[in-house]
Design a protein around this motif. Sequence first.
Motif, PDB file in Angstrom:
ATOM      1  N   GLU A 107       0.830  -1.208   0.000  1.00  0.00           N
ATOM      2  CA  GLU A 107       0.000   0.000   0.000  1.00  0.00           C
ATOM      3  C   GLU A 107       0.866   1.260   0.000  1.00  0.00           C
ATOM      4  N   ALA A 108       1.953   1.245   0.778  1.00  0.00           N
ATOM      5  CA  ALA A 108       2.841   2.410   0.826  1.00  0.00           C
ATOM      6  C   ALA A 108       3.511   2.640  -0.532  1.00  0.00           C
ATOM      7  N   SER A 109       3.884   1.570  -1.207  1.00  0.00           N
ATOM      8  CA  SER A 109       4.492   1.690  -2.529  1.00  0.00           C
ATOM      9  C   SER A 109       3.527   2.362  -3.505  1.00  0.00           C
ATOM     10  N   ARG A 110       2.268   1.951  -3.467  1.00  0.00           N
ATOM     11  CA  ARG A 110       1.269   2.518  -4.370  1.00  0.00           C
ATOM     12  C   ARG A 110       0.910   3.952  -3.991  1.00  0.00           C
ATOM     13  N   LEU A 111       0.747   4.168  -2.694  1.00  0.00           N
ATOM     14  CA  LEU A 111       0.323   5.477  -2.221  1.00  0.00           C
ATOM     15  C   LEU A 111       1.368   6.549  -2.494  1.00  0.00           C
ATOM     16  N   HIS A 112       2.642   6.187  -2.323  1.00  0.00           N
ATOM     17  CA  HIS A 112       3.709   7.177  -2.450  1.00  0.00           C
ATOM     18  C   HIS A 112       4.480   7.047  -3.763  1.00  0.00           C
ATOM     19  N   ASN A 113       3.970   6.190  -4.666  1.00  0.00           N
ATOM     20  CA  ASN A 113       4.535   6.059  -6.011  1.00  0.00           C
ATOM     21  C   ASN A 113       6.030   5.762  -5.964  1.00  0.00           C
ATOM     22  N   THR A 114       6.406   4.809  -5.112  1.00  0.00           N
ATOM     23  CA  THR A 114       7.805   4.435  -4.956  1.00  0.00           C
ATOM     24  C   THR A 114       7.974   2.939  -5.232  1.00  0.00           C
ATOM     25  N   THR A 115       9.150   2.582  -5.725  1.00  0.00           N
ATOM     26  CA  THR A 115       9.447   1.189  -6.034  1.00  0.00           C
ATOM     27  C   THR A 115       9.797   0.430  -4.758  1.00  0.00           C
ATOM     28  N   PHE A 285      16.368  -3.978  -9.776  1.00  0.00           N
ATOM     29  CA  PHE A 285      15.769  -2.892  -8.993  1.00  0.00           C
ATOM     30  C   PHE A 285      16.006  -1.535  -9.657  1.00  0.00           C
ATOM     31  N   ILE A 286      17.228  -1.272 -10.068  1.00  0.00           N
ATOM     32  CA  ILE A 286      17.534   0.015 -10.700  1.00  0.00           C
ATOM     33  C   ILE A 286      16.718   0.190 -11.979  1.00  0.00           C
ATOM     34  N   ASN A 287      16.579  -0.878 -12.757  1.00  0.00           N
ATOM     35  CA  ASN A 287      15.756  -0.791 -13.976  1.00  0.00           C
ATOM     36  C   ASN A 287      14.302  -0.462 -13.641  1.00  0.00           C
ATOM     37  N   CYS A 288      13.784  -1.049 -12.570  1.00  0.00           N
ATOM     38  CA  CYS A 288      12.406  -0.759 -12.163  1.00  0.00           C
ATOM     39  C   CYS A 288      12.239   0.717 -11.817  1.00  0.00           C
ATOM     40  N   VAL A 289      13.172   1.247 -11.043  1.00  0.00           N
ATOM     41  CA  VAL A 289      13.096   2.661 -10.650  1.00  0.00           C
ATOM     42  C   VAL A 289      13.178   3.559 -11.876  1.00  0.00           C
ATOM     43  N   LYS A 290      14.121   3.271 -12.760  1.00  0.00           N
ATOM     44  CA  LYS A 290      14.306   4.097 -13.955  1.00  0.00           C
ATOM     45  C   LYS A 290      13.085   4.058 -14.865  1.00  0.00           C
ATOM     46  N   ASN A 291      12.409   2.911 -14.909  1.00  0.00           N
ATOM     47  CA  ASN A 291      11.241   2.753 -15.779  1.00  0.00           C
ATOM     48  C   ASN A 291       9.926   3.146 -15.105  1.00  0.00           C
ATOM     49  N   GLY A 292      10.004   3.625 -13.876  1.00  0.00           N
ATOM     50  CA  GLY A 292       8.802   4.044 -13.171  1.00  0.00           C
ATOM     51  C   GLY A 292       7.919   2.895 -12.721  1.00  0.00           C
ATOM     52  N   GLN A 293       8.495   1.696 -12.585  1.00  0.00           N
ATOM     53  CA  GLN A 293       7.733   0.531 -12.129  1.00  0.00           C
ATOM     54  C   GLN A 293       7.711   0.492 -10.597  1.00  0.00           C
TER      55      GLN A 293
END
Length: 312
Positions: A107-115, A285-293
């Motif tokens: 929920e925190a990941s979705r709410l705060h738009n963080t990977t 992980f870095i790819n996820c962050v860079k791609n906004g996942q």
Amino acid sequence: MRFGIIGTNWITDRFIKAANQHPEFTIGAVYSRSTETGSAFAEKYGVEKVYTDLTALFSSGDIDAVYIASPNAFHAEQSVLAMEHGIHVLCEKPAVTSVEEMDRVIEASRLHNTTFMEAMKSTVTPSFLNLKKNLDKIGPIRRFIFHYNQYSSRYDNYKNGIIENAFKPELGNGAKMDLGVYGIAPVVHLAGAPESAMKNNYLLSTGADGQGSMILNYNGMEAIIMYSKISDSFLPSEIQGENGTIQIDRISDPKNITINYRDGRTEDLSVAHEFDTMYYELAEFINCVKNGQLESSINTHAISREVMELLV
């Protein structure tokens, strides 16, 4: 990408050694409850910023992401706090210690738009990913036998009355959490959640489990998982199918994987690992962050949750 480091133990040393091979990895700050411990660790890696307050670290502007390798019982609280401050989280396995905690993290990941990604290293390695692509070659799967049995270097101290973190259940530790997860996670990756599960364990005097086993029941197949911190095993893990058997050298760090077909043929599914195993979790992980996942397409939030349901 500037990482904060939480945890100053051997696993963090190994992670940093692997991560330093990635061109986009840098350490922005180190956190420790002790200034002395944090400063000593930071000096080893040439890091200037040391924090003993997590809120100060996450609001400092010194980091973009955090690698969490604290005791398991602290993972959820630290992960949620980081994401509340917009910090992306790569958290050591097991991600949390309860399904409720996992739901809070998701929920925190979705709410705060963080990977958020659980650092389950084995399931993002080249050899394991190649295994997934070739699993159907052995026909209908009938049985998984995955195990991780490793006599803990801290068990001798335990027997002498010195109780270290590895055998403290209040910290979310024990054989199933520390080692069993390496057998459970790949089964869920390959076969999904089971229809039912039978569990057995041997509890030490502290209440932590020293060893245990599980049988996961599926339609037409089963998964047998064994784990121990009080004995060793040198046997490979196996996936048994009607047309052949896949042997895996170490389920926690799969590198050498071979199909033995019923007709006598063999096929090598191993893929050479150019880097230390922990490098691949960082790269994912870095790819996820860079791609906004918000989550990895491999180590997904749903899989982490399903694994936790089996761990508790």
